[in-house]
Design a protein around this motif. Structure first.
Motif, PDB file in Angstrom:
ATOM      1  N   LEU A 108       0.835  -1.205   0.000  1.00  0.00           N
ATOM      2  CA  LEU A 108       0.000   0.000   0.000  1.00  0.00           C
ATOM      3  C   LEU A 108       0.867   1.252   0.000  1.00  0.00           C
ATOM      4  CD1 LEU A 108      -2.901  -0.928   2.454  1.00  0.00           C
ATOM      5  CD2 LEU A 108      -3.035  -0.600  -0.017  1.00  0.00           C
ATOM      6  N   PHE A 109       1.978   1.187   0.726  1.00  0.00           N
ATOM      7  CA  PHE A 109       2.871   2.348   0.764  1.00  0.00           C
ATOM      8  C   PHE A 109       3.471   2.600  -0.623  1.00  0.00           C
ATOM      9  CE2 PHE A 109       7.078   4.320   1.530  1.00  0.00           C
ATOM     10  CZ  PHE A 109       6.627   5.497   2.104  1.00  0.00           C
ATOM     11  N   GLY A 110       3.851   1.532  -1.317  1.00  0.00           N
ATOM     12  CA  GLY A 110       4.373   1.675  -2.671  1.00  0.00           C
ATOM     13  C   GLY A 110       3.336   2.281  -3.605  1.00  0.00           C
ATOM     14  N   LEU A 111       2.102   1.798  -3.455  1.00  0.00           N
ATOM     15  CA  LEU A 111       1.007   2.290  -4.283  1.00  0.00           C
ATOM     16  C   LEU A 111       0.724   3.766  -4.011  1.00  0.00           C
ATOM     17  CD1 LEU A 111      -0.473   0.475  -6.253  1.00  0.00           C
ATOM     18  CD2 LEU A 111      -2.370   0.328  -4.622  1.00  0.00           C
ATOM     19  N   LEU A 112       0.755   4.115  -2.737  1.00  0.00           N
ATOM     20  CA  LEU A 112       0.525   5.513  -2.357  1.00  0.00           C
ATOM     21  C   LEU A 112       1.589   6.420  -2.969  1.00  0.00           C
ATOM     22  CD1 LEU A 112      -0.943   7.613  -0.433  1.00  0.00           C
ATOM     23  CD2 LEU A 112       0.932   7.178   1.136  1.00  0.00           C
ATOM     24  N   GLN A 113       2.843   5.970  -2.918  1.00  0.00           N
ATOM     25  CA  GLN A 113       3.919   6.768  -3.505  1.00  0.00           C
ATOM     26  C   GLN A 113       3.724   6.935  -5.003  1.00  0.00           C
ATOM     27  OE1 GLN A 113       8.155   6.442  -1.912  1.00  0.00           O
ATOM     28  NE2 GLN A 113       7.326   4.394  -1.695  1.00  0.00           N
ATOM     29  N   ALA A 114       3.345   5.822  -5.664  1.00  0.00           N
ATOM     30  CA  ALA A 114       3.152   5.885  -7.117  1.00  0.00           C
ATOM     31  C   ALA A 114       2.016   6.848  -7.460  1.00  0.00           C
ATOM     32  CB  ALA A 114       2.857   4.487  -7.659  1.00  0.00           C
ATOM     33  N   ALA A 115       0.932   6.769  -6.692  1.00  0.00           N
ATOM     34  CA  ALA A 115      -0.198   7.670  -6.932  1.00  0.00           C
ATOM     35  C   ALA A 115       0.225   9.116  -6.705  1.00  0.00           C
ATOM     36  CB  ALA A 115      -1.360   7.302  -6.006  1.00  0.00           C
ATOM     37  N   ALA A 116       0.991   9.335  -5.633  1.00  0.00           N
ATOM     38  CA  ALA A 116       1.437  10.698  -5.323  1.00  0.00           C
ATOM     39  C   ALA A 116       2.333  11.224  -6.438  1.00  0.00           C
ATOM     40  CB  ALA A 116       2.172  10.712  -3.992  1.00  0.00           C
ATOM     41  N   LEU A 117       3.209  10.360  -6.929  1.00  0.00           N
ATOM     42  CA  LEU A 117       4.128  10.780  -7.997  1.00  0.00           C
ATOM     43  C   LEU A 117       3.359  11.097  -9.280  1.00  0.00           C
ATOM     44  CD1 LEU A 117       7.062  11.161  -8.895  1.00  0.00           C
ATOM     45  CD2 LEU A 117       7.090   8.760  -9.588  1.00  0.00           C
ATOM     46  N   PHE A 118       2.450  10.206  -9.617  1.00  0.00           N
ATOM     47  CA  PHE A 118       1.687  10.377 -10.849  1.00  0.00           C
ATOM     48  C   PHE A 118       0.889  11.685 -10.819  1.00  0.00           C
ATOM     49  CE2 PHE A 118      -2.021   9.347 -13.616  1.00  0.00           C
ATOM     50  CZ  PHE A 118      -1.308   9.111 -14.782  1.00  0.00           C
ATOM     51  N   LEU A 119       0.150  11.866  -9.735  1.00  0.00           N
ATOM     52  CA  LEU A 119      -0.714  13.049  -9.648  1.00  0.00           C
ATOM     53  C   LEU A 119       0.103  14.326  -9.537  1.00  0.00           C
ATOM     54  CD1 LEU A 119      -3.567  11.688  -7.355  1.00  0.00           C
ATOM     55  CD2 LEU A 119      -3.596  12.082  -9.839  1.00  0.00           C
ATOM     56  N   SER A 120       1.198  14.282  -8.774  1.00  0.00           N
ATOM     57  CA  SER A 120       1.958  15.519  -8.598  1.00  0.00           C
ATOM     58  C   SER A 120       2.670  15.916  -9.888  1.00  0.00           C
ATOM     59  CB  SER A 120       2.942  15.403  -7.431  1.00  0.00           C
ATOM     60  OG  SER A 120       3.880  14.390  -7.695  1.00  0.00           O
ATOM     61  N   THR A 121       3.220  14.941 -10.636  1.00  0.00           N
ATOM     62  CA  THR A 121       3.871  15.325 -11.900  1.00  0.00           C
ATOM     63  C   THR A 121       2.835  15.867 -12.881  1.00  0.00           C
ATOM     64  OG1 THR A 121       3.711  13.025 -12.651  1.00  0.00           O
ATOM     65  CG2 THR A 121       5.826  13.727 -11.780  1.00  0.00           C
ATOM     66  N   LEU A 122       1.669  15.248 -12.880  1.00  0.00           N
ATOM     67  CA  LEU A 122       0.607  15.705 -13.764  1.00  0.00           C
ATOM     68  C   LEU A 122       0.236  17.157 -13.452  1.00  0.00           C
ATOM     69  CD1 LEU A 122      -0.683  13.837 -15.877  1.00  0.00           C
ATOM     70  CD2 LEU A 122      -2.655  13.597 -14.371  1.00  0.00           C
ATOM     71  N   LEU A 123       0.021  17.424 -12.185  1.00  0.00           N
ATOM     72  CA  LEU A 123      -0.423  18.746 -11.743  1.00  0.00           C
ATOM     73  C   LEU A 123       0.671  19.796 -11.941  1.00  0.00           C
ATOM     74  CD1 LEU A 123      -2.936  20.018 -10.329  1.00  0.00           C
ATOM     75  CD2 LEU A 123      -1.636  19.827  -8.203  1.00  0.00           C
ATOM     76  N   ILE A 124       1.878  19.462 -11.476  1.00  0.00           N
ATOM     77  CA  ILE A 124       2.984  20.419 -11.547  1.00  0.00           C
ATOM     78  C   ILE A 124       3.253  20.824 -12.989  1.00  0.00           C
ATOM     79  CG2 ILE A 124       5.493  20.653 -11.271  1.00  0.00           C
ATOM     80  CD1 ILE A 124       5.152  18.835  -8.749  1.00  0.00           C
ATOM     81  N   ASN A 125       3.294  19.834 -13.878  1.00  0.00           N
ATOM     82  CA  ASN A 125       3.661  20.131 -15.258  1.00  0.00           C
ATOM     83  C   ASN A 125       2.531  20.747 -16.059  1.00  0.00           C
ATOM     84  OD1 ASN A 125       6.387  19.229 -15.122  1.00  0.00           O
ATOM     85  ND2 ASN A 125       5.543  17.174 -14.890  1.00  0.00           N
ATOM     86  N   TRP A 126       1.342  20.458 -15.633  1.00  0.00           N
ATOM     87  CA  TRP A 126       0.195  21.129 -16.243  1.00  0.00           C
ATOM     88  C   TRP A 126       0.289  22.631 -15.959  1.00  0.00           C
ATOM     89  CZ3 TRP A 126      -5.308  21.596 -13.994  1.00  0.00           C
ATOM     90  CH2 TRP A 126      -6.162  22.128 -14.978  1.00  0.00           C
ATOM     91  N   ILE A 127       0.607  22.950 -14.691  1.00  0.00           N
ATOM     92  CA  ILE A 127       0.749  24.354 -14.304  1.00  0.00           C
ATOM     93  C   ILE A 127       1.951  24.983 -14.998  1.00  0.00           C
ATOM     94  CG2 ILE A 127       1.233  25.890 -12.357  1.00  0.00           C
ATOM     95  CD1 ILE A 127      -0.327  23.830 -10.618  1.00  0.00           C
ATOM     96  N   CYS A 128       3.061  24.238 -15.056  1.00  0.00           N
ATOM     97  CA  CYS A 128       4.294  24.810 -15.587  1.00  0.00           C
ATOM     98  C   CYS A 128       4.264  24.954 -17.112  1.00  0.00           C
ATOM     99  CB  CYS A 128       5.488  23.952 -15.206  1.00  0.00           C
ATOM    100  SG  CYS A 128       5.934  24.087 -13.475  1.00  0.00           S
ATOM    101  N   PHE A 129       3.708  23.933 -17.790  1.00  0.00           N
ATOM    102  CA  PHE A 129       3.852  23.933 -19.248  1.00  0.00           C
ATOM    103  C   PHE A 129       2.533  24.042 -20.001  1.00  0.00           C
ATOM    104  CE2 PHE A 129       7.440  21.676 -17.427  1.00  0.00           C
ATOM    105  CZ  PHE A 129       8.492  22.388 -17.948  1.00  0.00           C
TER     106      PHE A 129
END
Lengths: 265, 306
Positions: A108-129
């Protein structure tokens, strides 16, 4: 008997009540942010967000794997080194289930990290680019083979990566359970993962049959996205079969040793 | 005979050809504080580990309330609360989270029960603090709290007085008595501290090199007919010995102003009367009771403990 979910809750509590787990998540997201900002300042806004997401995912999944291995290695070994294993095991639960609850909490911890990474890269780069800056044809073909749209590609990419993550984490969990040493489990898993992974490229040039059956020849499944068979003769189903076989061995050994062991010291 | 809560039948443990526990047979009834005494390395902790299922048995069987610890672990262990060696807790969790952790593992433990236990061991003030900040005595209390959380019928404590101050030891002792006498549970305490066991236990088993040497009752001794050694202080010991020998008692000079007589309680009174009527001055009479330490050294052959 009692409610098995309570055991998983206990293991989750032991992960999330420690600041290190949150620091890991913070580092993961902060790194994504850092890469995007650097890209923005050196490359300008003229890039597609998908290009950045793809690069970040590739780099940061290594970090994510390391963090997951650390948590997996700590889970059983720390109970032994601190002596808490004794009080944990003298409850009306079989050792099988205690171990399973630990394993689930790690996944579950691995899954949580993957979800956090996926969503944060999506959000950050949407804002940036910006979401509209799309790729031209040649870039699209290079970055996302198979002609699928970038979002679908990234989902598949995460899926493939997660399969390897589960196998790697299970390996760390096994070493941690068998040797009861968190340091050894972290060191050995990461050595096998990072060190051997590079070495394995060299091995690949050798023409021995047994090399095809090494775990580390099959941990990178992302190369099969878009084409399940490659020119060098490898194919997705063979790789999955090998990973599955290793996985079963890891799990069987872990549970066998944990059940058999006399808890002394 | 009441059914014993714990039965150890011919329990043996061998590790790599070395016999650590050798055919141990022991029954513990409810409502008793039972001491498990032995020098270091005699197998006390190994026995306890086998009783709670942390170690496997090479031979024999351990039954808790009729359930085999080897074959029916989940049922058997339900009746047991224990501290094995030191009370090791999750240091990064608060005392309360530690208790909640164990409470979750057994159905039917309410929040109310957790608070009740916290109050019982006197940790109300610090229970929300991280265990890292606790003193050894407080950890010991938290250890007791997790052991009694589910109202076990058998409480196993391995060296429970380690790290407790005299007031804490006394409190624990009183509390164990309450548990065994009022709630009727069996308490199994291991220790190498003889004086401690003497004050705490009803019965004591002495173990050495993995073998059960002796089981002794500590309380309720000293009946009217028990022979014991009586020391009498008189003004003329030599004359007193002669007078007593003449009257048929086996008296010997004890050195200084005292003589020693082997007799029972009635005999003591008779001897006193005889000495006084014969004109001796009797300054004092005391019964020399063998301490557990004497008994222990006697049966273990004087091996050093410590």
């Amino acid at each position: 008997m009692g409610d098995f979910l309570q055991l998983v809750r206990n293991e989750n509590m032991k992960i999330y009540k420690r600041s290190r787990s949150w620091i890991m998540l913070a580092i993961l997201i902060a790194s994504a942010l850092l890469i995007s900002i650097m890209w923005l300042s050196f490359g300008g806004r003229d890039t597609s967000m998908w290009e950045v997401i793809s690069t970040e995912s590739m780099i940061l999944f290594v970090l994510l794997t390391i963090f997951s291995v650390v948590i997996a290695a700590a889970s059983v070994a720390e109970e032994f080194t601190s002596g808490t294993i004794k009080l944990l095991l003298i409850r009306p639960w079989s050792r099988n289930k205690v171990l399973l609850s630990k394993y689930i909490s790690i996944l579950l911890f691995g899954l949580l990290q993957a979800a956090a990474l996926f969503l944060s890269t999506l959000l950050i780069n949407w804002i940036c680019f910006g979401i509209y800056s799309s790729l031209d044809e040649t870039q699209q073909g290079l970055l996302f083979p198979g002609g699928s749209n970038p979002f679908a590609y990234m989902l598949m990419y995460y899926g493939m990566k997660l399969i390897s993550l589960v196998v790697t984490v299970t390996l760390a969990f096994m070493i941690s359970t068998i040797f009861r040493s968190g340091g050894l489990a972290i060191g050995l898993s990461l050595f096998l993962l990072l060190g051997v992974n590079n070495f394995v490229l060299l091995l690949g040039f050798l023409d021995y049959k047994w090399i095809d059956y090494l775990l580390f020849m099959h941990l990178d499944l992302t190369k099969y996205i878009g084409a399940t068979s490659l020119e060098d003769g490898s194919n997705l189903w063979f790789s999955l079969g090998i990973l599955g076989a290793y996985y079963i061995i890891f799990v069987a050994l872990t549970w066998y040793v944990f059940n058999k062991r006399d808890v002394a010291a | 005979m009441v059914q014993p809560i714990v039965r150890l039948q011919n329990v043996s443990k061998r590790i790599g050809g070395r016999t650590i526990i050798d055919k141990l047979t022991l029954d513990l009834p409810l409502g008793e504080v039972f001491g498990f005494l032995g020098p270091n390395g005699s197998g006390k902790t190994t026995t306890i580990r086998m009783m709670v299922g942390l170690m496997s048995l090479t031979e024999g069987e351990i039954l808790i309330n009729g359930h085999s610890i080897a074959k029916d672990y989940e049922k058997a262990i339900r009746y047991v609360g224990a501290i094995v060696e030191n009370p090791e807790m999750y240091k990064y969790l608060s005392g309360y989270d530690n208790l909640k952790h164990y409470a979750r593992m057994i159905p039917g433990i309410t929040e109310h029960r957790v608070h009740e236990v916290v109050k019982l061991v006197g940790l109300e003030g610090r229970i929300q603090d991280k265990v890292r900040t606790y003193s050894l005595g407080m950890r010991q209390r938290l250890g007791v709290a997790q052991a009694i959380l589910h109202k076990p019928q058998l409480l196993i404590l391995d060296e429970p007085t380690n790290g407790l101050d005299p007031a804490g030891i006394r409190e624990l002792r009183d509390y164990l008595r309450v548990l065994s006498k009022e709630e009727g549970i069996a308490v199994f305490v291991s220790s190498h501290l003889l004086a401690e066991m003497e004050l705490m236990c009803d019965r004591v088993a002495i173990i050495q090199n993995g073998k059960l040497i002796d089981v002794r009752t500590i309380r309720g001794t000293g009946s009217m007919t028990d022979q014991s050694r009586v020391i009498i202080e008189v003004d003329r010991p030599q004359g007193a010995v002669e007078a007593l020998l003449a009257a048929g008692h086996s008296a010997v000079p004890e050195g200084g102003q005292a003589i020693a007589v082997e007799t029972d309680r009635d005999g003591t009174a008779a001897i006193n009367a005889l000495l006084v009527s014969a004109g001796f001055k009797v300054y004092g009479i005391r019964t020399h009771v063998k301490s557990l330490e004497d008994q222990f050294l006697e049966v273990t052959g004087g091996e050093r403990i410590g």
